[in-house]
Design an enzyme around this catalytic site. Sequence first.
Site, PDB file in Angstrom:
ATOM      1  N   HIS A 287       0.850  -1.192   0.000  1.00 29.46           N
ATOM      2  CA  HIS A 287       0.000   0.000   0.000  1.00 29.46           C
ATOM      3  C   HIS A 287       0.890   1.248   0.000  1.00 29.46           C
ATOM      4  CE1 HIS A 287      -2.900  -2.925   1.498  1.00 29.46           C
ATOM      5  NE2 HIS A 287      -3.868  -2.042   1.480  1.00 29.46           N
TER       6      HIS A 287
ATOM      7  N   GLU B 218      -1.980   6.168  -0.530  1.00 25.96           N
ATOM      8  CA  GLU B 218      -3.389   6.268  -0.127  1.00 25.96           C
ATOM      9  C   GLU B 218      -3.466   7.426   0.864  1.00 25.96           C
ATOM     10  OE1 GLU B 218      -4.926   2.993   2.163  1.00 25.96           O
ATOM     11  OE2 GLU B 218      -7.001   3.329   1.547  1.00 25.96           O
TER      12      GLU B 218
ATOM     13  N   ASP C 180     -10.640  -4.301  -2.650  1.00 23.38           N
ATOM     14  CA  ASP C 180     -10.108  -3.862  -1.351  1.00 23.38           C
ATOM     15  C   ASP C 180     -10.905  -4.514  -0.202  1.00 23.38           C
ATOM     16  OD1 ASP C 180      -8.416  -2.552   0.358  1.00 23.38           O
ATOM     17  OD2 ASP C 180      -9.174  -0.548  -0.008  1.00 23.38           O
ATOM     18  N   ASP C 181     -11.883  -3.791   0.365  1.00 22.92           N
ATOM     19  CA  ASP C 181     -12.698  -4.326   1.475  1.00 22.92           C
ATOM     20  C   ASP C 181     -14.168  -4.263   1.086  1.00 22.92           C
ATOM     21  OD1 ASP C 181     -10.609  -4.724   3.609  1.00 22.92           O
ATOM     22  OD2 ASP C 181     -10.271  -2.623   3.132  1.00 22.92           O
TER      23      ASP C 181
HETATM   24 ZN   LIG Z   1      -5.944  -2.304   1.093  1.00 22.71          ZN
END
Ligand SMILES: [Zn+2]
Length: 493
Positions: A313, A316, A394-395
Amino acid sequence: MSFLACLLRVTALAPRVRHLSLLVFALSAPALHAATPATVFDDIKARATPDELYRLLFALPKGGDLHHHGGGAVPMEFVVDYYTNPARNRGQKYYIRTSVVPTADAGAAALPDVLYHVVREGAWKTFSPSIRAQWKPVTDLTSAEKAAWISSLKLDQPGEARDEFFEKTWWRLGPIFGDIELAPELLVENMKTFGREGVRYLEMQTIPAGYTDRDGRPIPADEVYRIFRERLAQPDALATGVTVRFQIVIIRFLPRAEEAIRGAFAFIDAHRDLFVGVNMAGREDNGKGQAARFTSVFREMQAKYPRIPLAIHAGESDEANANIRDTLLLGADRIGHGVNILKDPATYLLLRNNRYLVEINLVSNRLLEYVTDPAQHPFPVLLRTGVPVCLNTDDRGMWDSNFTDEYFTAVKNYNLSWAETISLARASLVHSFLDEATKARLLADYDKAVAAYEARFLTPEWRTAAAAVTPVVSNYGKKAFNLTAPVNLGDLR
Ligand SMILES: [Zn+2]
């Protein structure tokens, strides 16, 4: 009447009209004969209703979900069902926090002040009476409380964004995703839902050293590997058509993250058939997890083990910083999110026409408010200036969305061409951390599926073909795209 008969009739009319009709024929004939998948896709974008476009994108063959967190990826209705249904959880009992009252009791400080936090009965019994009184059995919730619990697991209310997500939602998931009996079952159920959308590969982030038995006792990571491997070889898992590999994710801001990185490299090196890469996650505005902190430990690992790929990651965040560049310096092959990449021009230039892929997460970035205006997202710029990109969920359990929503968002906001649309899934497979033989097989399978899709859906009769598709619609999609199809992702369990 055939087109030719019509033309012959028109040509019997006055010369001026005849000339006009011939001109129309000359202009329209090439278009009539030039219906290619690309032109039909353009026609669909121009004329399809949201429901029609959604059906067509649901049926679209997809590649890999490379940016996929184990617990966050499962529909939250499944999660609640596992907690409340003894047939699902094999007779385990759970307690859920229904009030948060400050107390000076020993032990209170170790608990987050989070409503709807779930724990096993065994853990609840260790609490003092005044803390225990703030929890109740998950099976005793009123229907209103149960609805509030499900909602608390999703970012579905105004004002909920990254603080809710990072500081609360993850606590609420509770112990099931670390439960060695239940986590493999949840994964297979989720593979079924992804398989229905045409996804053929998941590269899930997990922590093999983080699993326990039902009494909370740690399970050796070798045993975790064996159990997942066996579960994924069962007929129902194979029937999903979804191949699964794991990345080990390091929570980057924790004090012992370096130790976790050393453990991850050693474990992956010994279990390469199932564990394929290292990731690092955790909110980037926590300064303790900056990429530059880890340079020496990654160098140390790269001196010790044959190549282990990295997907990390980075970028972000709202502000410009050097995190993506510092992450590439660690040896990263893929960048998760990369939202602020265009604010770091030198690194952006480095990514162009190179081999690093940026894992794009459109719904995630919107809900966590990293990108509030689609016009500001770097995705189309990267896609169209030679930076490999793919779409990911992602989620998605917390977004209450699915993979089709990512495609719908991309096609609608950025006017994707057909070639661009299929390039995304191809890139996900090409840049996956699969072994070469499996990668080649999945790519060949994907190309075949695209050819079949073009033959079935990308013809002038696309509207009829779309009507025959029954999509599984998410609540996110229904709200964001004004879909009228029933919402049923959470009902699939
Ligand atoms: Zn993530």
